[in-house]
Scaffold this motif. Structure first.
Motif, PDB file in Angstrom:
ATOM      1  N   SER A  75      15.896  18.550  15.314  1.00 16.47           N
ATOM      2  CA  SER A  75      17.226  18.504  14.453  1.00 16.47           C
ATOM      3  C   SER A  75      18.037  17.438  14.482  1.00 16.47           C
ATOM      4  CB  SER A  75      17.104  19.908  15.065  1.00 16.47           C
ATOM      5  OG  SER A  75      18.269  18.906  16.090  1.00 16.47           O
ATOM      6  N   HIS A  76      19.260  18.290  13.854  1.00 19.39           N
ATOM      7  CA  HIS A  76      20.057  17.530  13.794  1.00 19.39           C
ATOM      8  C   HIS A  76      20.761  16.464  14.649  1.00 19.39           C
ATOM      9  CE1 HIS A  76      22.712  21.037  15.257  1.00 19.39           C
ATOM     10  NE2 HIS A  76      24.218  19.554  15.604  1.00 19.39           N
ATOM     11  N   ARG A  77      20.260  17.394  16.085  1.00 17.52           N
ATOM     12  CA  ARG A  77      21.047  16.984  17.333  1.00 17.52           C
ATOM     13  C   ARG A  77      20.686  15.357  17.646  1.00 17.52           C
ATOM     14  NH1 ARG A  77      19.990  19.699  22.242  1.00 17.52           N
ATOM     15  NH2 ARG A  77      17.855  19.810  21.505  1.00 17.52           N
ATOM     16  N   TYR A  78      19.574  14.830  17.256  1.00 13.69           N
ATOM     17  CA  TYR A  78      19.482  13.367  17.641  1.00 13.69           C
ATOM     18  C   TYR A  78      20.100  12.195  16.637  1.00 13.69           C
ATOM     19  CZ  TYR A  78      15.446  12.889  14.082  1.00 13.69           C
ATOM     20  OH  TYR A  78      14.410  12.684  13.250  1.00 13.69           O
ATOM     21  N   SER A 100      15.382   6.368  25.363  1.00 16.40           N
ATOM     22  CA  SER A 100      16.300   6.464  26.441  1.00 16.40           C
ATOM     23  C   SER A 100      16.181   7.564  27.112  1.00 16.40           C
ATOM     24  CB  SER A 100      17.898   6.315  26.940  1.00 16.40           C
ATOM     25  OG  SER A 100      18.426   7.162  25.235  1.00 16.40           O
ATOM     26  N   PRO A 101      16.065   7.745  28.714  1.00 15.44           N
ATOM     27  CA  PRO A 101      16.022   9.347  28.873  1.00 15.44           C
ATOM     28  C   PRO A 101      17.263  10.554  27.491  1.00 15.44           C
ATOM     29  CG  PRO A 101      16.830   8.366  30.781  1.00 15.44           C
ATOM     30  CD  PRO A 101      17.006   7.377  29.228  1.00 15.44           C
ATOM     31  N   SER A 102      18.169  10.699  27.208  1.00 15.74           N
ATOM     32  CA  SER A 102      18.764  11.178  26.686  1.00 15.74           C
ATOM     33  C   SER A 102      17.893  11.937  25.669  1.00 15.74           C
ATOM     34  CB  SER A 102      20.352  10.920  26.456  1.00 15.74           C
ATOM     35  OG  SER A 102      20.480   9.575  25.832  1.00 15.74           O
ATOM     36  N   SER A 103      17.799  10.436  24.744  1.00 19.14           N
ATOM     37  CA  SER A 103      17.125  10.459  23.281  1.00 19.14           C
ATOM     38  C   SER A 103      15.514  11.153  24.156  1.00 19.14           C
ATOM     39  CB  SER A 103      16.268   9.556  23.493  1.00 19.14           C
ATOM     40  OG  SER A 103      15.948   9.551  21.927  1.00 19.14           O
ATOM     41  N   ASN A 104      15.205  11.592  24.475  1.00 21.73           N
ATOM     42  CA  ASN A 104      13.791  11.854  24.962  1.00 21.73           C
ATOM     43  C   ASN A 104      14.013  13.479  25.190  1.00 21.73           C
ATOM     44  OD1 ASN A 104      11.813   9.806  24.698  1.00 21.73           O
ATOM     45  ND2 ASN A 104      11.834   9.408  27.129  1.00 21.73           N
ATOM     46  N   TRP A 105      14.881  13.702  26.212  1.00 20.02           N
ATOM     47  CA  TRP A 105      15.760  15.184  26.147  1.00 20.02           C
ATOM     48  C   TRP A 105      16.094  15.655  25.326  1.00 20.02           C
ATOM     49  CZ3 TRP A 105      14.438  18.526  29.341  1.00 20.02           C
ATOM     50  CH2 TRP A 105      15.690  19.609  29.642  1.00 20.02           C
ATOM     51  N   ILE A 106      16.313  15.220  23.999  1.00 22.56           N
ATOM     52  CA  ILE A 106      16.702  15.712  22.414  1.00 22.56           C
ATOM     53  C   ILE A 106      15.278  16.207  21.788  1.00 22.56           C
ATOM     54  CG2 ILE A 106      18.000  16.088  20.465  1.00 22.56           C
ATOM     55  CD1 ILE A 106      20.404  13.941  22.117  1.00 22.56           C
ATOM     56  N   VAL A 107      14.549  15.763  22.015  1.00 25.19           N
ATOM     57  CA  VAL A 107      13.494  15.209  21.051  1.00 25.19           C
ATOM     58  C   VAL A 107      13.094  16.516  21.740  1.00 25.19           C
ATOM     59  CG1 VAL A 107      11.102  14.315  20.447  1.00 25.19           C
ATOM     60  CG2 VAL A 107      13.761  13.116  20.305  1.00 25.19           C
ATOM     61  N   LEU A 108      12.584  16.206  23.301  1.00 23.54           N
ATOM     62  CA  LEU A 108      11.555  17.475  23.791  1.00 23.54           C
ATOM     63  C   LEU A 108      11.945  18.680  23.681  1.00 23.54           C
ATOM     64  CD1 LEU A 108       9.188  18.182  25.810  1.00 23.54           C
ATOM     65  CD2 LEU A 108      10.650  17.584  27.434  1.00 23.54           C
ATOM     66  N   THR A 109      13.299  18.556  23.886  1.00 20.06           N
ATOM     67  CA  THR A 109      14.168  20.561  23.724  1.00 20.06           C
ATOM     68  C   THR A 109      13.866  20.475  21.891  1.00 20.06           C
ATOM     69  OG1 THR A 109      16.686  18.954  23.807  1.00 20.06           O
ATOM     70  CG2 THR A 109      15.030  20.299  26.023  1.00 20.06           C
ATOM     71  N   ASP A 110      14.302  20.058  21.291  1.00 21.69           N
ATOM     72  CA  ASP A 110      14.111  20.554  20.245  1.00 21.69           C
ATOM     73  C   ASP A 110      12.431  21.387  19.283  1.00 21.69           C
ATOM     74  OD1 ASP A 110      16.505  20.294  18.981  1.00 21.69           O
ATOM     75  OD2 ASP A 110      16.283  18.437  18.296  1.00 21.69           O
ATOM     76  N   TYR A 111      11.343  20.233  20.242  1.00 19.72           N
ATOM     77  CA  TYR A 111      10.229  20.520  20.114  1.00 19.72           C
ATOM     78  C   TYR A 111       9.914  21.979  20.304  1.00 19.72           C
ATOM     79  CZ  TYR A 111       8.187  15.399  19.156  1.00 19.72           C
ATOM     80  OH  TYR A 111       8.198  14.831  17.999  1.00 19.72           O
TER      81      TYR A 111
END
Length: 264
Positions: A50-53, A162-173
């Motif tokens: 989504s737009h978040r990353y 980074s952990p924050s990038s992975n977290w955004i991508v995972l939760t968006d998935y």
């Protein structure tokens, strides 16, 4: 980081969201008196996300010109379409939504599958698009099957993000859901990115992190050369989600690309 405001948008029976840091243009049609100085940027996410990353890049670009991010139909918690959408369907949706908001002159900044969406939007609305920024473009010719593409994404997430990038991508998935992700994955894999770029008549910047295993250096260079007016820029020390880890460096590369185009 500034708070982003959103509103629902609709075209062709499909629903999404548009985000901006300034209340007003995202919530109603833009009028000439509302337009801020500088080029407008439209940020487009990739498959499953989504737009978040893109939010960090959005914040930096917004300081130099009006900036908009989209959550496209089926992604970011937006309603799932009743049928599989082609990349051209998304391009038509984006062009129609921006036109309905009075945003009629802009640079498209797409990431990953968002690169494909950007290309089709530019081909659908050539009079509105000033130029394209293609970040981490897919699908690299080395990854022409789902297994290789998935392996490249896994390597990127494990070693270059980074952990924050992975977290955004995972939760968006998770918000996207496996059904819609798998519905659109074959569309992404089959899209002829190189061939479609060759049809563009606007300046193109291909941009990647220099450690990106998803969009390799050779593929990105060849893609930039396929454009009628293309160039390549690499950001040191970054993987696929380069705009999250190095938003200022990415924004600087984009603004350097935009400046001579604006002055021409």
């Amino acid at each position: 980081m500034r708070k982003l405001f959103s509103t629902e948008v609709e075209a062709f029976g499909l629903r999404g969201r548009i985000w901006t840091a300034h209340y007003g243009p995202a919530h109603s049609r833009v009028t000439p008196s509302q337009l801020r100085a500088g080029p407008a940027y439209v940020l487009l996410h990739g498959i499953g996300v989504s737009h978040r990353y893109l939010a960090r890049l959005h914040a930096v670009l917004d300081a130099s010109g009006p900036t908009y991010s989209l959550d496209l139909p089926g992604f970011g918690g937006t309603p799932k379409p009743e049928r599989r959408l082609s990349v051209a369907d998304y391009g038509a949706f984006i062009a129609a939504v921006l036109k309905s908001r009075g945003i009629d002159s802009y640079y498209l900044v797409g990431h990953s599958m968002g690169v494909q969406f950007s290309i089709e939007t530019a081909l659908h609305a050539p009079d509105a698009v000033l130029g394209l920024v293609l970040m981490g473009p897919v699908v690299d010719s080395r990854h022409k099957n789902v297994g290789r593409q998935s392996l490249a994404l896994a390597i990127d997430g494990l070693f270059h993000e980074s952990p924050s990038s992975n977290w955004i991508v995972l939760t968006d998935y998770l918000r996207c859901g496996i059904r819609w992700y798998l519905t659109e994955l074959p569309v992404m894999m089959a899209y002829p990115t190189m061939e479609r770029v060759a049809h563009l008549q606007v300046p193109v910047l291909v941009l990647r992190g220099d450690r990106d295993p998803v969009a390799g250096s050779d593929w990105s260079l060849r893609l930039s050369r396929a454009a009628a007016e293309g160039r390549l820029s690499e950001i040191p020390g970054c993987g696929h989600v380069v705009q999250h880890l190095r938003p200022k460096a990415v924004a600087d590369a984009i603004k350097s690309f935009v400046s001579p185009v604006t002055q021409a």
